[in-house]
Design a protein around this motif. Structure first.
Motif, PDB file in Angstrom:
ATOM      1  N   PRO A 704       0.819  -1.226   0.000  1.00  0.00           N
ATOM      2  CA  PRO A 704       0.000   0.000   0.000  1.00  0.00           C
ATOM      3  C   PRO A 704       0.843   1.262   0.000  1.00  0.00           C
ATOM      4  N   ALA A 705       1.980   1.237   0.682  1.00  0.00           N
ATOM      5  CA  ALA A 705       2.858   2.417   0.683  1.00  0.00           C
ATOM      6  C   ALA A 705       3.429   2.649  -0.715  1.00  0.00           C
ATOM      7  N   ALA A 706       3.824   1.574  -1.384  1.00  0.00           N
ATOM      8  CA  ALA A 706       4.366   1.713  -2.735  1.00  0.00           C
ATOM      9  C   ALA A 706       3.293   2.178  -3.711  1.00  0.00           C
ATOM     10  N   ARG A 707       2.068   1.665  -3.546  1.00  0.00           N
ATOM     11  CA  ARG A 707       0.987   2.084  -4.434  1.00  0.00           C
ATOM     12  C   ARG A 707       0.639   3.569  -4.219  1.00  0.00           C
ATOM     13  N   ARG A 708       0.775   4.022  -2.987  1.00  0.00           N
ATOM     14  CA  ARG A 708       0.581   5.451  -2.738  1.00  0.00           C
ATOM     15  C   ARG A 708       1.631   6.249  -3.513  1.00  0.00           C
ATOM     16  N   ALA A 709       2.895   5.793  -3.457  1.00  0.00           N
ATOM     17  CA  ALA A 709       3.967   6.478  -4.174  1.00  0.00           C
ATOM     18  C   ALA A 709       3.716   6.459  -5.680  1.00  0.00           C
ATOM     19  N   MET A 722       9.011   9.894  -5.505  1.00  0.00           N
ATOM     20  CA  MET A 722      10.279   9.193  -5.361  1.00  0.00           C
ATOM     21  C   MET A 722      10.745   9.174  -3.905  1.00  0.00           C
ATOM     22  N   GLY A 723      10.409  10.213  -3.149  1.00  0.00           N
ATOM     23  CA  GLY A 723      10.706  10.192  -1.723  1.00  0.00           C
ATOM     24  C   GLY A 723       9.910   9.105  -1.006  1.00  0.00           C
ATOM     25  N   LEU A 724       8.644   8.950  -1.374  1.00  0.00           N
ATOM     26  CA  LEU A 724       7.817   7.889  -0.781  1.00  0.00           C
ATOM     27  C   LEU A 724       8.353   6.512  -1.159  1.00  0.00           C
ATOM     28  N   PHE A 725       8.760   6.365  -2.427  1.00  0.00           N
ATOM     29  CA  PHE A 725       9.340   5.090  -2.858  1.00  0.00           C
ATOM     30  C   PHE A 725      10.584   4.755  -2.034  1.00  0.00           C
TER      31      PHE A 725
END
Length: 958
Positions: A704-709, A722-725
């Motif tokens: 879910p965190a990657a999908r948000r990114a 890219m910061g979230l990734f």
């Protein structure tokens, strides 16, 4: 043909030049070559010397044929099935990669033998894109009975259509007279090797075998006997079983025996270790021939070696095949690979399975099972503790099995009898039961306290207090369940089941499977095969197979359906869960939307009658929402997801993992509807729940965190995305861990790197993911998806050959799974392939792809339909048709304004550049330049600073 041992090449003979005899001798020559191939190599010279003087005109040709046959067999070349295992280098072929055979281009050899070659090939005439295994028998051998065999194989394959049989696509002759058969190119591993490498337990091995039996039974229903069943012809992958190589199959209705030489044309009637006695003696073939081979295959799956290998090792004992007990022949290594001690494994085989295997391996066809269906039925009876047909059992044994099947009913009948005889005994029993429950409560309390003793500051420990994870506490405690509750079976079962569920939620599948197997074994032993725990497991396994798009979900659903009917659970929450799994499984088949919707409505009606806390009441709303999203009814899908969310949060037994999933589903629906900001927020809520409940380092929190990114990146927020990734990537295990969730995160990251103009960084990431998916794909679409991303990255850096190869493989795979081309991923692959072809100057080829997207799209408002219209505008510009180009450019913009489904904001600058090119062609230079400037400004916001799209001059392909 392979080279001669001396090093000189052996030219293949031809009917016109190499064979110096008239056409009148062809039948004799064909018969004699077949006879020669059936001889042992040492006897061929004497056979040639003993030929009748009347055959003198053929002697030189036959001598040359024998020399070539000796060279082929001495090099160890055998006819190879159509398999892409990559495990060994194929023998030297006589053809070259890139050669055209009919409508196919040869890619690489898969196998070479005395009868011909097998190549991985690609459809090359533009009709469609597909990789196939192309069988190419040597044309000079296709005379007499050998030709009959080739034609028979073609006709047999054409009549077989089954999910566990490799598909037949095409057959014909090319312009040079080369015959070919195009088959499904199967990526897989021989069944015994798969079972060994994956450490399959007994139930899983029997599941695989049942798939094989189902495929063979289908062939028999089409009056076809396979006659060469062996592990090399039964391949397994994540998509299930595929049965291959009907090259020596026989039509059961034609009544011919094997001594007709149809089966001896390749110097073997069948593989000896798996051949039935009647095959080796040339007697008539029946369905019992395949029953015998299946018996050998089952023996090898259960014992780790074939009956022939056992007999060879024990030749001095004089045992017959029927005397070989599977339980006595199983190897210790196989037991350990399956996670059992040798003693436990042999006890599992003892009795029913011994009898079933022995009956299948009877030397005479009449003594075996009458059909493959009968063999499969006995295995099903064994698995449900019913009396099998393979052996006679006493009335007492039959009664005991009946009691195990209906343990609840038998227990109630016994209690009723006792109560009628002595009512006082019932009262005393109730008192004792109350006392037992009190003791049980105390025992559970003591056990739960013991679970947390690892955090007790009074006890020495290397781990700081309060920092021991829930999983570590669970690991330390589950081993004590059997000892702590050895006298209370029901409590042991419930604790094992609960612990197994927790392990699954933590992502520890191995621990889940181990504990689940333990609790189910206890249930079967004490309560029979129709207990709700058994039924729930059957439905759950079917649902999980459906969720990962495993074709085996159909068979698992059938098994669960039978169990539910036998247990009388047709109006029960378990049946509702079954209907949901049925709907998800049907998604693998095109044109099943009405059936999927009907199945979900059936489930919803059943859940409405269930208690408020029933978990399915929420799940069915989630599935209805997913179905609405799949159908493009986004407003309905959002409303259904909201209803599911409300129900989940109101449930007194709230499941945070379920709430997390609903938020993720809502995000996907919002993304498809075009609300990227709302989708990012919903993914953020899903990620927050995961991090709060399982911790940010847990597997459930990564995706879910990657999908948000990824969603932020799709919306153009490149730096923030890219910061979230980066925040997610630092939590992942090393790439060598081959974790599916971690692979998906890295794939999303790599795809976004390429999309923003940094393909050189993306390519190593995507290549590693592609190799991992080749070894162990997490589902049936992962490999074609990553190939599409990788092809795009190759194209962006100018690696034209790599891009072409990768795009071709991806598009062929998408089309094979979506022949109508009506799904958006297929449209996306086609459009990108068309853009690549246009960049390479293949205007006509690009036009075919763009038109296919526009004409076949399941939704004309997809973003990729807009891109395809832009592509057609570019095609028209290349041809000087400015008016047509303007019409397509206008259609592209109109579609983009109303777009639905997946999209990337970077598509808009591309459409602007195409529109600018049209305006320039119309003489509107100022308007064209203004649009180019707007596109450049957008690309500078969305893409990396050094990306070509963010610099002048602008290129239309970016």
């Amino acid at each position: 043909m392979p080279p001669h041992p001396s090093g000189a090449p052996l030219p293949p003979p031809s009917a016109s030049t190499a064979l110096a005899f008239s056409d009148a001798w062809w039948d004799q020559y064909s018969r004699l070559t077949e006879e020669a191939m059936a001889l042992p190599p040492a006897g061929r010279a004497a056979w040639l010397d003993d030929l009748s003087p009347q055959l003198a005109p053929l002697r030189d040709a036959l001598a040359d044929f024998l020399r070539q046959l000796d060279a082929v067999q001495s090099a160890g070349y055998l006819e190879t099935p159509a398999v892409l295992s990559g495990s060994a280098e194929p023998a030297a072929p006589s053809r070259q990669a890139g050669q055209r055979i009919g409508p196919y281009t040869l890619l690489r050899p898969l196998g070479t033998g005395g009868m011909g070659e097998v190549w991985l090939a690609q459809r090359a005439d533009g009709a469609y894109q597909r990789e196939v295994a192309l069988k190419l028998p040597h044309a000079h051998l296709l005379v007499g009975r050998v030709r009959e065999r080739f034609l028979r194989e073609r006709d047999i394959l054409a009549r077989l259509t089954h999910p566990h049989i490799a598909r037949f696509y095409d057959a014909g002759l090319d312009d040079d007279g080369q015959p070919y058969i195009a088959l499904e190119a199967v990526h897989g591993t021989p069944i015994t090797q798969w079972a060994r490498e994956h450490g399959l337990d007994l139930a899983a091995r029997l599941d695989l075998f049942m798939q094989v039996a189902d495929a063979v039974a289908h062939a028999h229903s089409r009056l076809v006997a396979h006659r060469d069943l062996k592990p090399a012809n039964v391949l397994v992958s994540a998509q299930g079983v595929r049965l291959l190589d009907f090259g020596i199959a026989k039509l059961l209705a034609d009544g011919t025996a094997d001594n007709t030489a149809l089966t001896r044309a390749d110097a073997r009637p069948a593989t000896p270790a798996y051949a039935a006695p009647e095959q080796l003696t040339g007697s008539a073939v029946t369905v019992a021939t395949d029953v015998y081979a299946l018996g050998v295959l089952l023996f090898e799956l259960l014992c780790g070696r074939t009956p022939q290998a056992v007999l060879t090792a024990r030749a001095a004992s004089g045992l017959a095949a029927a005397d070989l007990l599977a339980s006595a022949c199983a190897t210790d290594d196989l037991a350990r690979e399956a996670g059992r001690t040798p003693g436990v494994w042999r006890r599992q085989l003892r009795g029913d399975l011994d009898a079933i295997v022995a009956k299948a391996l009877q030397p005479t066809p009449e003594a075996r099972y009458a059909s493959v269906a009968d063999l499969a039925a006995d295995l099903r009876r064994h698995r449900t503790s019913e009396p099998i047909q393979a052996r006679r059992i006493t009335r007492w044994t039959r009664f005991a099995k009946a009691v195990r099947r209906h343990r609840g009913a038998a227990l109630m009948a016994g209690l009723l009898a006792v109560s009628l005889l002595a009512g006082l005994g019932g009262v005393l029993w109730q008192a004792r039961e109350a006392q037992a429950q009190a003791r049980r409560a105390e025992a559970v309390k003591a056990f739960l306290l013991s679970v947390y003793r690892a955090n007790d500051p009074r006890i020495a420990s290397d781990t700081p207090r309060g920092q021991i994870s829930a999983k570590a506490l669970l690991d330390a405690s589950v081993r004590r369940i059997d000892d702590a509750f050895g006298n209370d079976v029901e409590l042991r079962i419930e604790l094992l089941r609960t612990a197994a569920t927790i392990y699954r939620e933590l992502g520890d599948e191995a621990s889940f499977e181990s504990l689940q197997a333990r609790q189910l074994a206890l249930v079967r032993e004490h309560f029979g095969p129709l207990h709700d725990n058994i039924l729930d497991d059957a439905v759950e396994r079917a649902a999980r197979a459906a969720a990962r798009a495993d074709p085996g979900c159909t068979e698992l659903l059938q098994q669960a359906d039978t169990a539910l009917r036998d247990a009388g659970r047709d109006v029960h929450p378990l049946r509702a869960h079954w209907w949901m799994a049925q709907s998800v499984c049907l998604r693998q088949q095109s044109g099943t939307q009405p059936q999927r919707q009907q199945a979900l409505e059936q489930a919803h009606r059943l859940f409405e009658q269930a208690p408020a806390a029933e978990r399915g009441r929420v799940t069915v709303l989630m599935e209805l929402a997913s179905e609405a999203t799949y159908a493009g009814r986004y407003t309905d899908a959002i409303a259904l997801n909201q209803r599911a969310l409300d129900a989940a949060q109101a449930n007194p037994e709230r499941d945070d993992a379920e709430v997390q999933t609903i938020h993720a589903n809502m995000a996907l629906t919002l993304q498809q509807s075009g609300d990227l900001a709302g989708a990012e927020a919903a993914f953020g809520r899903a990620a927050a729940i995961a991090e709060r409940t399982t911790g940010p380092e847990a597997r459930t929190a990564w995706l879910p965190a990657a999908r948000r990114a990824r969603t932020a990146h799709l919306a153009g927020a490149r730096e923030r995305a890219m910061g979230l990734f980066e925040g997610v990537l630092t939590r992942l295990p090393p790439e060598t861990a081959a974790d599916p969730e971690a692979q998906q995160v890295r794939e999303d990251w790599g795809e976004r790197l390429a999309a923003e103009g940094r393909p050189e960084l993306a390519i190593p990431v995507l290549e590693r993911i592609a190799r991992a998916y080749l070894r162990a794909p997490p589902n049936d679409f992962a490999l074609r998806r990553v190939r599409r991303h990788l092809g795009d990255a190759y194209a962006r850096v100018g690696r034209v050959d790599d891009a072409r190869r990768t795009f071709l493989a991806a598009v062929a795979d998408f089309e094979a799974h979506d022949p109508a081309g009506s799904q958006q991923p297929t449209a996306a692959a086609r459009e990108r392939w068309g853009r690549f072809l246009l960049a390479q100057g293949d205007v006509a080829g690009a036009q075919v792809q763009f038109r296919a997207v526009v004409e076949r799209a399941g939704n004309p408002r997809w973003s990729h339909t807009a891109l395809a219209h832009a592509g057609l505008a570019r095609v028209a510009l290349a041809a000087g048709r400015t008016a047509d180009a303007a019409a397509h450019a206008d259609k592209a913009w109109a579609t983009w304004d109303q777009k639905q489904g997946f999209f990337d904001i970077r598509m808009e600058p591309y459409l602007q550049r195409v529109r600018a090119a049209v305006l320039a062609a119309q003489g509107q230079a100022a308007n064209a330049q203004a649009l180019r400037d707007e596109a450049l400004a957008a690309s500078r916001r969305y893409d990396a600073p050094d990306a070509p799209s963010a610099r002048q001059p602008l290129h239309l392909d970016l």
